[in-house]
Structure formats: structure tokens, C-alpha cells
Design an enzyme around this catalytic site. Structure first.
Site, mmCIF file in Angstrom:
data_model
loop_
_atom_site.group_PDB
_atom_site.id
_atom_site.type_symbol
_atom_site.label_atom_id
_atom_site.label_comp_id
_atom_site.label_asym_id
_atom_site.label_seq_id
_atom_site.Cartn_x
_atom_site.Cartn_y
_atom_site.Cartn_z
ATOM 1 N N HIS A 48 107.748 117.617 23.562
ATOM 2 C CA HIS A 48 108.954 116.552 23.716
ATOM 3 C C HIS A 48 108.925 115.619 22.680
ATOM 4 O O HIS A 48 108.136 115.506 21.869
ATOM 5 C CB HIS A 48 108.641 115.796 25.024
ATOM 6 N N SER A 60 98.771 126.323 21.099
ATOM 7 C CA SER A 60 98.801 126.418 19.684
ATOM 8 C C SER A 60 98.543 124.932 19.243
ATOM 9 O O SER A 60 97.782 124.174 19.458
ATOM 10 C CB SER A 60 100.100 126.901 19.101
ATOM 11 N N ASP A 94 100.590 117.654 25.422
ATOM 12 C CA ASP A 94 99.423 117.482 25.984
ATOM 13 C C ASP A 94 98.509 118.304 24.766
ATOM 14 O O ASP A 94 98.727 119.287 24.325
ATOM 15 C CB ASP A 94 99.137 118.472 27.231
#
Length: 301
Positions: free
Chosen positions: A165, A267, A109
Site C-alpha cells: 500500500h 518477498s 506486513d
């Protein structure tokens, strides 16, 4: 000779100082960067792992006051600590992964930062602030791999889901850990600190796509209050106190959308693809994206 008739502090200078201190961007930069960054990051790492119900609930409540923290998709909300909330997992099915084999999906995200084609070996941190592949990757051979390629900068806000991911079926072949500073990576800092990503602690994760062997590299960049990352194929936590070995050969296979690791807080991840890969329509600076959404398209598709 000093003019003793001129006041040391003029009203104009005083007003300028007040204006500067009350400027939102200036104040943001001062509070998040002109502090003992490494010491504060280590303290936050310790504090966030305190397992006490009152400390945990109060910390999350304060966090919600300053961020758009949404825990409705969390797999569980009975958090043991603030760290447990930071690194939360999501409910099954919360992030559908685009099944199209012609696209690479977003590993996390994020808010899309600078992105697009790489001009030779130069890319953009923010408007007017270029840096080079060598500055970031610290490997001349890897620089040649992505010359004239494409890149996408993905900034994770502190309130976002912090796990990342695989963008496609791939094999992780090598990880380089580069210790560094912990500058904030928000837009305010990116407009003021040259080559910020190249100064910060980061990992260079080299992968090859299972379909055709194309090299794709992910560079998770740590930041203030973050400075540690967990990668599933390593049995050590990469953080400021870790000093090596910096070069770590790996052989770890991942399916598209499979979890690869996580940050201890928010981050940035920079994704690199070789020449021929292009951004999917709609990917542009400032846009929000979720893990599993189409990000880059393979050549010829």
C-alpha cells in the site's frame, strides 16, 4: 603424485559432510536455493492457480504445517485456489493507517531487515554483505537522490498478507522493471549470497509525496516461488517471462494506505527516502511491523 595409501573418503571427511547436511541453515539453503529456481517458480505459479476444492484445501493444510498461516483476518476464506489464498484481501479495518502527516507508514506486513542511514551510496543486505544504490536501482540519477538518505528493508514471510500500500499520499511517476533471478530472500540466503537483491527480479517504483514533492522509492523484490507482481497502474503482470518495455512512465495518484499491488507470494520491499528522513523510534532489524504502522519521519518532525 597422488598418495595411493590415503583413503579417498576418511571418517573425518564423512563426519564433516554429515554435520553439514544436518545443519539447519545449510539444509535450508540447499533446499531453497540449490534447486532449479526459475523452473520451480514457474511450476508453482501454474500449480497455485489450479481451481479444485481438494487441491486447494490440501495445499493450504500442508502450508499451515510449515508456516504460521493465520486466515482469521481474511475478507473471505472460501478460496478457489492456493493463489487465491496467497493474494487474499483482509477485512475492512484490519490494518489501521497512522494518520499523522509527518510519518510515512509501512507499505506492507513484514519483518524489518537491515535499515537505517545510507552511508553515501552504500547500504547493508546483511552483516558483512554491503551493496550499493547503483547495484540495486541501476540509475545514476536516482542514486544521487538517495545519497546519504535512509532505507528500510521489509521482508514478507510466506504466511503474511501479500498486498502492499501507499506509505503516504503520493503520485507514482515511473516504474522500472528489472528482470533477474529468483534467489530466496530469507535470512539464510542473505548471509550467503552477495548482492542478492541486486540479482533478483524487481521493480523500481518512483513516487513523489503529494504534500511537498519529496521523492520516495519502493523496490519490490521477487524471490523463489514468487517471481511475479501485480501493480494497479499497469495492465500487465510483471514476471520472469516479461521482458519489456523496462521503463514505464506512469501518472497514478494514491492516498495513504491505498492498495498499490501485490506479490504472488511473500518477498521483500525496500523503501528509500532522501536525506533528512529518519526511522521512527522502535523500527529495528528483526522487529515485526504491520501495514499502516509508522515507519519513517519527515525532516523537522
Amino acid at each position: 603424485m597422488t598418495d595411493l595409501t590415503e583413503p579417498r573418503y576418511s571418517p573425518m571427511k564423512t563426519r564433516s559432510l554429515i554435520d553439514r547436511l544436518t545443519n539447519q541453515e545449510d539444509l535450508n539453503f540447499l533446499l531453497t536455493n540449490r534447486v532449479p529456481r526459475i523452473a520451480l517458480t514457474r511450476f508453482m505459479g501454474w500449480f497455485s492457480k489450479i481451481e479444485h476444492p481438494l487441491v486447494c484445501r490440501l495445499s493450504i493444510a500442508i502450508w499451515k504445517l510449515f508456516a504460521d498461516l493465520d486466515l482469521s483476518e481474511a475478507r473471505h476464506t472460501d478460496f478457489r485456489s492456493l493463489h487465491d489464498c496467497f493474494t487474499r484481501q483482509l477485512k475492512d479495518g484490519a490494518r489501521p493507517v497512522d494518520p499523522d502527516p509527518a510519518v510515512l507508514t509501512s507499505p506492507c506486513d513484514a519483518i524489518v531487515g537491515a535499515c537505517g542511514p545510507i552511508a553515501g551510496t552504500e547500504l547493508i543486505q546483511a552483516k558483512g554483505f554491503p551493496y550499493t544504490l547503483l547495484d540495486l536501482l541501476a540509475d545514476p540519477a536516482l542514486v544521487d537522490t538517495y545519497r546519504d538518505g535512509s532505507y528500510v528493508t521489509l521482508r514478507l514471510k510466506s504466511s503474511m498478507y501479500h498486498r502492499f500500500h501507499a506509505p503516504a499520499d503520493c503520485r507514482v511517476e515511473h516504474t522500472t522493471y528489472i528482470s533477474g533471478d529468483v534467489w530466496n530472500v530469507n535470512p539464510v540466503a542473505l548471509k550467503r549470497v552477495e548482492k542478492l537483491y541486486c540479482k533478483n527480479e524487481r521493480a523500481v517504483i518512483r513516487t513523489r509525496l503529494a504534500a511537498d514533492g519529496a521523492p520516495i522509492t519502493l523496490v519490490p523484490v521477487a524471490a523463489i516461488l514468487v517471481a511475479s507482481m501485480r501493480l494497479h497502474w499497469l495492465d500487465v503482470l510483471l514476471h520472469l517471462r516479461y521482458r519489456g518495455p523496462n521503463e514505464m512512465p506512469v501518472r497514478a495518484d494514491f492516498r495513504k494506505g491505498q492498495e498499490m499491488g501485490w506479490f504472488e507470494h511473500g518477498s521483500t520491499i525496500i523503501v528509500f527516502a532522501p536525506k533528512g528522513f529518519t526511522l521512527v523510534d522502535g523500527i529495528a532489524s528483526g522487529h515485526a511491523i504491520r501495514m499502516g504502522h509508522a515507519l519513517l519521519r519527515r525532516p523537522g518532525h
